[in-house]
Design an enzyme around this catalytic site. Structure first.
Site, PDB file in Angstrom:
ATOM      1  N   VAL A   9       0.862  -1.176   0.000  1.00  0.00           N
ATOM      2  CA  VAL A   9       0.000   0.000   0.000  1.00  0.00           C
ATOM      3  C   VAL A   9       0.899   1.226   0.000  1.00  0.00           C
ATOM      4  O   VAL A   9       2.025   1.184   0.486  1.00  0.00           O
ATOM      5  CB  VAL A   9      -0.966   0.021   1.200  1.00  0.00           C
ATOM      6  CG1 VAL A   9      -2.025  -1.055   1.055  1.00  0.00           C
ATOM      7  CG2 VAL A   9      -0.220  -0.155   2.507  1.00  0.00           C
ATOM      8  N   SER A  10       0.381   2.329  -0.549  1.00  0.00           N
ATOM      9  CA  SER A  10       1.235   3.484  -0.803  1.00  0.00           C
ATOM     10  C   SER A  10       1.606   4.271   0.438  1.00  0.00           C
ATOM     11  O   SER A  10       2.656   4.874   0.491  1.00  0.00           O
ATOM     12  CB  SER A  10       0.552   4.417  -1.812  1.00  0.00           C
ATOM     13  OG  SER A  10       0.383   3.750  -3.037  1.00  0.00           O
ATOM     14  N   THR A  11       0.739   4.317   1.440  1.00  0.00           N
ATOM     15  CA  THR A  11       1.045   5.103   2.629  1.00  0.00           C
ATOM     16  C   THR A  11       0.637   4.336   3.868  1.00  0.00           C
ATOM     17  O   THR A  11      -0.102   3.356   3.810  1.00  0.00           O
ATOM     18  CB  THR A  11       0.281   6.452   2.625  1.00  0.00           C
ATOM     19  OG1 THR A  11      -1.111   6.179   2.805  1.00  0.00           O
ATOM     20  CG2 THR A  11       0.511   7.221   1.344  1.00  0.00           C
ATOM     21  N   GLN A  14      -3.178   3.786   4.452  1.00  0.00           N
ATOM     22  CA  GLN A  14      -3.968   2.818   3.712  1.00  0.00           C
ATOM     23  C   GLN A  14      -4.004   1.478   4.440  1.00  0.00           C
ATOM     24  O   GLN A  14      -3.072   1.107   5.138  1.00  0.00           O
ATOM     25  CB  GLN A  14      -3.407   2.640   2.301  1.00  0.00           C
ATOM     26  CG  GLN A  14      -3.638   3.852   1.408  1.00  0.00           C
ATOM     27  CD  GLN A  14      -3.236   3.580  -0.028  1.00  0.00           C
ATOM     28  OE1 GLN A  14      -2.598   2.579  -0.311  1.00  0.00           O
ATOM     29  NE2 GLN A  14      -3.611   4.469  -0.922  1.00  0.00           N
ATOM     30  N   ALA A  36       4.752   1.566   1.070  1.00  0.00           N
ATOM     31  CA  ALA A  36       5.634   2.430   0.285  1.00  0.00           C
ATOM     32  C   ALA A  36       5.036   2.668  -1.079  1.00  0.00           C
ATOM     33  O   ALA A  36       4.287   1.837  -1.597  1.00  0.00           O
ATOM     34  CB  ALA A  36       7.013   1.785   0.137  1.00  0.00           C
TER      35      ALA A  36
END
Length: 197
Positions: A9-11, A14, A36
């Site tokens: 997941v990007s952050t 999330q 990341a």
């Protein structure tokens, strides 16, 4: 023979639960998770996951864009896995690289994933002013980008139903139907008779 999952997941905000649930349903005995951006090379859990895998295992991801940053990156990882006797599977796109058709679908989706990342970045930089300069008068753009249309046509030639294609691309069935009516998509798929499935 073990199925090992990888999620990203990007952050930190999330929630990876959706990916974890899909990977568990696919038989993953263990899931590695990175928090990341896909653009960063620093993915320690991916490194740990790749080191954990053994010959005969299967690496499973929710979508191929969770695994790599570019077509080259995805291809390198999957080729390295194949050389080690490890299979690759994507639960959303129904990709299985143990078959010739699966390899073709993998490369199509890898290209689509890379192009969509580039398009999103370009739209962010250019903004609405650039869209107006290109003559857009408002309204939401179609979810079926040129890359998705090409992917839909390629998947249709593989024998997938419209519902399966829609699920793989993450769009509605009606969007796939409209896209496949376009001349470029129609030219790319074989002629068929009978009702559309």
């Amino acid at each position: 023979m073990t199925v090992v999952g990888y999620a990203r997941v990007s952050t930190l905000e999330q929630d990876p639960a959706l990916q974890h649930d899909a990977l568990t349903a696919a038989g993953a005995a263990k899931v590695f998770t990175d928090f990341a951006s896909g653009a960063t090379a620093q993915r320690p859990q991916l490194t740990a996951c790749l080191e954990y895998l053994r010959s005969g295992d299967t690496l499973a991801v929710w979508r191929i864009d969770r695994l790599g940053r570019s077509v080259e990156d995805l291809t390198r990882i999957v080729n390295d896995l194949a050389e080690r006797g490890i299979q690759f599977r994507s639960t959303t796109e129904a990709i299985d690289t143990t078959t010739v058709g699966g390899e073709l679908v993998f490369h199509v989706f890898a290209a689509v994933a890379q192009m969509e990342r580039r398009l999103i970045r370009e739209r962010t930089v250019a903004g609405l002013a650039a869209a107006r300069a290109r003559g857009r008068k408002g309204g939401r753009p179609s979810v079926m980008t040129d890359q998705r249309v090409a992917a839909a046509a390629a998947l249709r030639t593989q024998g997938l139903t419209l519902n399966e294609i829609a699920a793989s691309l993450g769009v509605g069935r009606s969007s796939v139907v409209r896209a496949l009516r376009q001349p470029i998509a129609a030219a790319a798929r074989p002629s068929t008779t009978g009702a559309v499935s």
